[in-house]
Design a protein around this motif. Structure first.
Motif, short mmCIF file in Angstrom:
data_model
loop_
_atom_site.label_atom_id
_atom_site.label_comp_id
_atom_site.label_asym_id
_atom_site.label_seq_id
_atom_site.Cartn_x
_atom_site.Cartn_y
_atom_site.Cartn_z
N ASN A 97 0.84 -1.18 0.00
CA ASN A 97 0.00 0.00 0.00
C ASN A 97 0.89 1.25 0.00
OD1 ASN A 97 -2.62 -1.43 0.43
ND2 ASN A 97 -1.63 -2.00 2.34
N THR A 98 0.76 2.05 -1.04
CA THR A 98 1.57 3.27 -1.13
C THR A 98 0.71 4.49 -0.87
OG1 THR A 98 1.19 3.67 -3.49
CG2 THR A 98 2.94 2.11 -2.90
N PRO A 99 1.28 5.57 -0.32
CA PRO A 99 0.48 6.77 -0.02
C PRO A 99 -0.07 7.46 -1.26
CG PRO A 99 2.55 6.77 1.21
CD PRO A 99 2.66 5.68 0.19
N LYS A 100 0.65 7.39 -2.40
CA LYS A 100 0.26 8.18 -3.57
C LYS A 100 -0.04 7.37 -4.82
CE LYS A 100 2.97 12.21 -2.14
NZ LYS A 100 4.06 13.16 -2.53
N HIS A 101 0.46 6.16 -4.89
CA HIS A 101 0.41 5.43 -6.16
C HIS A 101 -0.51 4.22 -6.13
CE1 HIS A 101 3.63 8.01 -7.44
NE2 HIS A 101 4.38 7.63 -6.41
N GLY A 102 -1.38 4.14 -5.16
CA GLY A 102 -2.30 3.02 -5.09
C GLY A 102 -1.72 1.83 -4.36
N SER A 103 -2.32 0.68 -4.54
CA SER A 103 -1.92 -0.51 -3.80
C SER A 103 -1.87 -1.72 -4.73
CB SER A 103 -2.89 -0.77 -2.64
OG SER A 103 -4.22 -0.90 -3.10
N PHE A 104 -1.16 -2.73 -4.26
CA PHE A 104 -0.88 -3.90 -5.08
C PHE A 104 -1.11 -5.16 -4.25
CE2 PHE A 104 1.78 -0.35 -6.18
CZ PHE A 104 1.71 -0.27 -7.56
N LEU A 105 -1.51 -6.23 -4.92
CA LEU A 105 -1.65 -7.52 -4.26
C LEU A 105 -1.15 -8.63 -5.18
CD1 LEU A 105 -4.37 -9.10 -2.12
CD2 LEU A 105 -3.87 -10.17 -4.31
N ILE A 106 -0.42 -9.57 -4.62
CA ILE A 106 -0.04 -10.77 -5.35
C ILE A 106 -0.11 -11.95 -4.41
CG2 ILE A 106 2.43 -10.40 -4.93
CD1 ILE A 106 2.93 -11.78 -7.67
N GLY A 107 -0.74 -13.04 -4.85
CA GLY A 107 -0.85 -14.23 -4.02
C GLY A 107 -2.26 -14.78 -4.02
N ARG A 108 -2.52 -15.66 -3.08
CA ARG A 108 -3.82 -16.32 -2.96
C ARG A 108 -4.68 -15.55 -1.97
NH1 ARG A 108 -6.35 -21.44 -3.36
NH2 ARG A 108 -7.60 -22.04 -1.55
N ASP A 109 -5.83 -15.11 -2.44
CA ASP A 109 -6.75 -14.36 -1.59
C ASP A 109 -8.15 -14.47 -2.18
OD1 ASP A 109 -7.77 -12.45 0.32
OD2 ASP A 109 -5.76 -11.58 0.39
N PHE A 110 -9.13 -13.93 -1.47
CA PHE A 110 -10.49 -13.95 -1.99
C PHE A 110 -10.59 -13.04 -3.21
CE2 PHE A 110 -11.12 -15.79 2.09
CZ PHE A 110 -12.19 -16.66 1.91
N GLY A 111 -11.41 -13.46 -4.17
CA GLY A 111 -11.49 -12.77 -5.45
C GLY A 111 -12.24 -11.46 -5.36
N ILE A 112 -12.66 -10.95 -6.51
CA ILE A 112 -13.31 -9.65 -6.62
C ILE A 112 -14.79 -9.79 -6.93
CG2 ILE A 112 -13.37 -7.50 -7.93
CD1 ILE A 112 -10.39 -7.77 -8.36
N PHE A 113 -15.11 -10.56 -7.98
CA PHE A 113 -16.50 -10.73 -8.40
C PHE A 113 -17.29 -11.46 -7.33
CE2 PHE A 113 -19.73 -13.40 -10.52
CZ PHE A 113 -20.50 -12.41 -11.11
N GLY A 114 -18.38 -10.85 -6.84
CA GLY A 114 -19.22 -11.46 -5.82
C GLY A 114 -18.72 -11.28 -4.41
N LEU A 115 -17.60 -10.56 -4.21
CA LEU A 115 -17.05 -10.41 -2.86
C LEU A 115 -17.99 -9.65 -1.94
CD1 LEU A 115 -14.72 -10.71 -0.84
CD2 LEU A 115 -13.76 -8.59 -1.75
N ASP A 116 -18.51 -8.52 -2.40
CA ASP A 116 -19.39 -7.72 -1.54
C ASP A 116 -20.69 -8.45 -1.22
OD1 ASP A 116 -17.66 -5.64 -1.21
OD2 ASP A 116 -18.44 -4.46 -2.87
#
Length: 428
Positions: free
Chosen positions: A150-169
């Motif tokens: 997580n960067t203060p100005k340039h956004g954030s990044f993720l790499i690895g195994r985690d819960f997806g995006i579609f249907g998360l909410d």
């Protein structure tokens, strides 16, 4: 724009930097508690601060329920009316997250998340076993193993195994996220229930992924996430590529997904909106069918005082029904066609002021275009559920919860039933 073009574009975006999802983490924080109880002070989890740069956070939850499931008679499908009793967890297994975090002098943070899930039932050790057995043990699953930058100005990044995006909410804000909701495996309880999976939304699942999330824009109200993920083989429940309930091969190309999120306070009212998409090729077991799947959803939550209203809708073509890539295609005559699905839910929760009591109700339904009539596909009957929830919070960590669910028949996962549950959740 073709899917392959979109994938190539996203690959270029990924090469430009590393990655992260949104602010959702499956481990418990105060946002999840606030769904059912007003919390006076934010709860940050158990933390061990080693120095100005290093700290380690521990968080998780344990839930356990006494569940009575009254299975309804279904003469057409050979199902008798029976009542089953069980002691089990709900849709969420017990979870534990261990998160080492390093903070640079410029405010950039790097967090490694190790998320574990523990089942309560020893019948989950081997799905081929017909029942729980003595000397059994509950399984442990590594759900998350990822790096977030997580960067203060340039956004954030993720790499690895985690819960997806579609249907998360959809599942994150479902009032049954730490409850039971719709049930299945009545006679031999597994280590999860369905909540609203297959009854209004598709399970988000754990995905090996690489994502980028922009800094907040539009007055710090919005973020945009784009990423790629390791695609799923399809679970061929319709026998489009051979034997029903068989797996196909994994697609060769990566899948892509993304999400837009909006969050803003208007005086005493908070409005949250999100929309996500997902797309990948469908494994075809060498049939050269060249099929691909695509899904899009929308979620909205409005909170004013103790009242929270939520709504969700999704449409998918070749993505599946209850699980990602569960039955994405079906054979119609001599052709193989993608299966279209759609689902929704409407939910209301209310937390009484200066009271530990909270009430909730959720109605959701899914429809699947999987009925072959002549040489055409038609939608089958909806699989729907109505869940009523009552909770009593001793504090933000210990909650007693009861649910009563009327669930319709889901053709693949569960028959029609009434489900009552009473139990507790402890969050830390």
């Amino acid at each position: 724009m073709k899917i392959t073009t979109l994938k190539n574009l996203l690959k270029l975006v990924m090469i430009a930097g590393m990655i992260s999802l949104s602010n959702h983490i499956y481990s418990q924080d105060d946002k999840q508690v606030k769904k059912e109880v007003q919390v006076q002070e934010p709860y940050e989890g158990l933390q061990l601060k080693l120095n100005d740069n290093w700290k380690i956070k521990f968080s998780g939850q344990v839930n356990a329920y006494y569940v009575i499931t009254n299975q309804k008679e279904d003469v057409v499908n050979g199902i008798e009316e029976e009542t089953f009793h069980s002691l089990r967890n709900g849709i969420s297994q017990a979870t534990l997250s261990f998160m080492p975090q390093y903070t640079f002098d410029d405010g950039t943070t790097v967090v490694s998340t190790f998320g574990l899930a523990f089942g309560l039932s020893n019948s989950g050790v081997d799905a081929s076993l017909p029942q729980s057995r003595g000397f059994g043990f509950a399984p442990v699953e590594i759900r998350q193993a990822s790096i977030r930058i997580n960067t203060p100005k340039h956004g954030s990044f993720l790499i690895g195994r985690d819960f997806g995006i579609f249907g998360l909410d959809a599942i994150y804000y479902d009032l049954s996220i730490f409850g039971v909701g719709a049930n299945y495996s009545f006679a031999t309880p597994r280590n999860t229930t369905l909540a609203g999976v297959g009854y209004g939304y598709i399970f988000v699942d754990k995905i090996s992924q690489l994502n980028y999330t922009t800094p907040s824009f539009f007055g710090n109200t919005s973020t945009l996430t784009l990423g790629m993920y390791d695609p799923f083989a399809s679970f061929d429940i319709y026998g489009a590529f051979g034997t029903p309930f068989g797996f196909t091969n994994n697609p060769k190309n990566v899948g892509v997904h993304g999400k837009y999120a909006f969050n803003k306070d208007f005086k005493n009212t908070n409005v949250y909106f999100s929309s996500a998409f997902i797309s990948q090729d469908i494994g075809d077991n060498g049939t050269d069918s060249d099929l691909s799947g695509f899904g899009v959803d929308a979620f909205m939550k409005i909170k004013t005082g103790g009242l929270t209203l939520s709504g969700y809708y999704y449409y998918a073509d070749g993505i599946g029904d209850a699980g990602l890539m569960f039955g994405p295609a079906i054979q119609v005559g001599s052709n193989i066609e993608t299966v279209k699905t759609q689902g929704y839910y409407a939910q209301a929760t209310y937390s009484f002021k200066d009271s530990p009591i909270a009430l909730g109700v959720n109605y959701g339904a899914s429809k699947v275009k999987d009925q072959v009539v002549g040489n055409n596909l038609e939608y089958s009957e909806s699989a729907d559920r109505l869940t009523n929830s009552l909770s009593y919070s001793f504090n933000s960590n210990l909650i007693l919860k009861s649910e009563f669910t009327l669930q319709g028949r889901h053709k693949v996962f569960a028959p029609e039933a009434n489900v009552f549950s009473l139990g507790a959740i402890f969050l830390f």
